[in-house]
Write an enzyme that holds these catalytic residues in place. Sequence first.
Site: not given
Length: 228
Positions: A21, A33-35
């Site tokens: 991420p 954040a992204n997963r």
Amino acid sequence: RQWTPKPGPLAGRHALVTSGPTHEPIDPVRYIANRSSGRQGHAIAAALAALGARVTLIAGPVTVPDPLGVSVVKVETAAQMLSAVQVALPADIAVLAAAVADWRVAEPQVGKIKKQPGAEVPALRLIPNPDILATLSQPGPARPRLVIGFAAETDDVIAHAIAKRLRKGCDWLIANDVSPASGVMGGAENEVHLITAAGVEDWPRLPKDAVAARLAARILQELTGETP
Ligand code: CTP
Ligand code: CA
């Protein structure tokens, strides 16, 4: 760290891989954040190195270990990831598997944002991040010969991925269904579709290492006509 590449059919080629991420700071203790576990991107870096490529892996914050035999550049934000990609050029192959945050906080705070009794919840103003895949796909002397993107989708996976390949200007796009029901997010297996100018290939559900090996073999075939 620099590693001596193994001999192999991709010897002499440079591959750039992004994985994991990005984290976009809100203040020193908070981020957006992204997963992404980084498992698929890291496996692709390892698979390309196993075929003899010199690999630069540009990794966001992940807990998976650094693959052996690749140079790893660790970054946090999308802006840092783009800079690291540009520093790593030229490359013959680029596989952008990172889950890049689409937006960042316009004004990250230098000090920790404190709760104030009776005060309003802070509003975050977001601004767009640079699109690393679209930037790298632009025609020009620095464009890698083969630019491969990912598309993690939850609905109409193939239709979105076909449109995304054209919008981004990349050569190939690997699409996968990341809806919770698919169970691939963070897991050890992946079920992907390879979208090229020629059409769509549905690959079986495989361990992420096997998806990576199959992609590396396809890349080898595209660049040299050989099979591993
Ligand atoms: N990507 C990138 N830089 C960004 C956003 C995405 O390089 N700022 C790359 C990803 O690494 C991936 C591909 O673009 O290879 C597709 O990412 P995705 O998030 O699916 O595409 P988006 O254009 O951001 O579309 P969406 O609205 O579906 O998030
Ligand atoms: Ca996105």
